[in-house]
Structure formats: structure tokens, C-alpha cells
Design a protein around this motif. Structure first.
Motif, mmCIF file in Angstrom:
data_model
loop_
_atom_site.group_PDB
_atom_site.id
_atom_site.type_symbol
_atom_site.label_atom_id
_atom_site.label_comp_id
_atom_site.label_asym_id
_atom_site.label_seq_id
_atom_site.Cartn_x
_atom_site.Cartn_y
_atom_site.Cartn_z
ATOM 1 N N ASN A 117 0.841 -1.191 0.000
ATOM 2 C CA ASN A 117 0.000 0.000 0.000
ATOM 3 C C ASN A 117 0.883 1.251 0.000
ATOM 4 O O ASN A 117 1.627 1.501 0.950
ATOM 5 N N SER A 118 0.796 2.040 -1.079
ATOM 6 C CA SER A 118 1.685 3.208 -1.217
ATOM 7 C C SER A 118 1.423 4.265 -0.148
ATOM 8 O O SER A 118 2.343 4.971 0.269
ATOM 9 N N ASP A 119 0.181 4.403 0.322
ATOM 10 C CA ASP A 119 -0.116 5.365 1.398
ATOM 11 C C ASP A 119 0.582 4.964 2.699
ATOM 12 O O ASP A 119 1.149 5.806 3.396
ATOM 13 N N GLN A 122 4.306 5.582 2.384
ATOM 14 C CA GLN A 122 4.623 6.999 2.540
ATOM 15 C C GLN A 122 4.569 7.408 4.009
ATOM 16 O O GLN A 122 5.392 8.184 4.476
ATOM 17 N N LYS A 123 3.612 6.865 4.760
ATOM 18 C CA LYS A 123 3.519 7.179 6.198
ATOM 19 C C LYS A 123 4.746 6.662 6.954
ATOM 20 O O LYS A 123 5.229 7.315 7.874
ATOM 21 N N VAL A 124 5.246 5.496 6.553
ATOM 22 C CA VAL A 124 6.465 4.964 7.169
ATOM 23 C C VAL A 124 7.638 5.896 6.879
ATOM 24 O O VAL A 124 8.410 6.236 7.783
ATOM 25 N N PRO A 149 7.732 19.674 -1.424
ATOM 26 C CA PRO A 149 7.227 20.866 -0.738
ATOM 27 C C PRO A 149 6.122 20.539 0.279
ATOM 28 O O PRO A 149 5.984 21.230 1.285
ATOM 29 N N GLU A 150 5.358 19.486 0.051
ATOM 30 C CA GLU A 150 4.270 19.118 0.961
ATOM 31 C C GLU A 150 4.767 18.161 2.042
ATOM 32 O O GLU A 150 4.081 17.242 2.438
ATOM 33 N N SER A 151 5.970 18.380 2.546
ATOM 34 C CA SER A 151 6.587 17.455 3.474
ATOM 35 C C SER A 151 5.913 17.467 4.844
ATOM 36 O O SER A 151 5.201 18.392 5.213
#
Length: 155
Positions: A117-119, A122-124, A149-151
Motif C-alpha cells: 500500500n503506497s499510502d 509513505q507514512k512509514v 514541498p508538501e513534506s
């Protein structure tokens, strides 16, 4: 007739020897082999394998071929990422390769690639970057903002 004494020249390892040693270690750990397992497969002691991996002993061509066979790779694998003009990658990248070759690095990477799961992936990544930012204030977020930029640094 004068006898000339030739000074014994000690062959010392260089950055390419160290790079090849890191690649041996990385592949050995990736294969789940111990230094003893690799040593047995190629007919040397685990101490000799340690010396190869540290780059303190050079690996000859025939030995590199044996190591490649034992680790199920082609001999050229150990030379990947070496620029003929510049030598191996810079020091900071060596630190990354050293981590990737460590038990923690291999475990982290093996587990991470199992997350489909890509979401969640990304959270990891966001979590690890936040933890790193706590230990190195300003450094991680400055680099991160340049890439994304949306870090998580802005949340």
C-alpha cells in the motif's frame, strides 16, 4: 658487487578494495549467509572473509569469481557503482551502503518492500523522516522541502 635491498612494499587496500568488500558483505547478508558460511563455500576462514569485507585484504580475480558463485552473482556485480575515473561513490553514500548492508538495513528493507500500500509506505517514510529531524534539527526538513514541498515538516 653491491646487493641492493629492496624495501618490502606492503600492498595496502584502497577505496576500490573497500567498495568491493562492502558489496561482498551486502550480498552475503542479503543471501542470509554468515561469514563462516561464505568462508566454507570458498575455502577460507571466516577471518579471511572479514578482511575481504573490510577491504583490508585485496580479493584476487579467481577468489572474486569463487565469491560471486557462492553469492549467486556475476563477478562484475562487485564493481557496480565504481566510476573508472573517480573510484567509488563519495563518503556519504558509503555510509548509506554500509547501513543497507547492516542487519538493521537489510531487515528494514526486506520488511518495507513487503508493504504494498503506497499510502502506508509513505507514512512509514514520513515517520522515519520526523524521527531523524528530531535528532538533526533543520537538516532533514531542509533537504526534504527541496524534494517534497508538501513534506511532513510543515504539518
Amino acid at each position: 658487487m653491491k646487493v641492493l635491498k629492496m624495501a618490502a612494499r606492503k600492498k595496502s587496500a584502497n577505496s576500490i578494495d573497500a567498495h568491493i568488500g562492502r558489496r561482498i558483505r551486502n550480498q552475503r547478508l542479503w543471501q542470509g549467509m554468515t561469514q563462516g558460511d561464505l568462508g566454507d563455500a570458498i575455502g577460507v576462514t571466516f577471518q579471511q572473509v572479514q578482511k575481504y569485507e573490510k577491504g583490508s585484504n585485496r580479493v584476487g580475480a579467481s577468489r572474486l569469481d569463487q565469491i560471486a558463485k557462492a553469492l549467486s552473482v556475476e563477478p562484475w556485480f562487485f564493481f557496480d557503482e565504481i566510476d573508472a575515473q573517480k573510484g567509488p561513490e563519495p563518503h556519504s553514500e558509503n555510509e548509506i551502503l554500509d547501513f543497507l548492508a547492516s542487519i538493521d538495513g537489510i531487515s528494514l528493507n526486506r520488511s518495507f518492500v513487503l508493504i504494498k500500500n503506497s499510502d502506508i509506505r509513505q507514512k512509514v517514510v514520513d515517520l522515519v523522516e520526523l524521527l531523524a529531524e528530531k535528532e538533526h534539527p533543520g537538516l532533514i526538513c531542509a533537504n526534504l522541502r527541496a524534494r517534497r514541498p508538501e513534506s511532513v515538516c510543515d504539518s
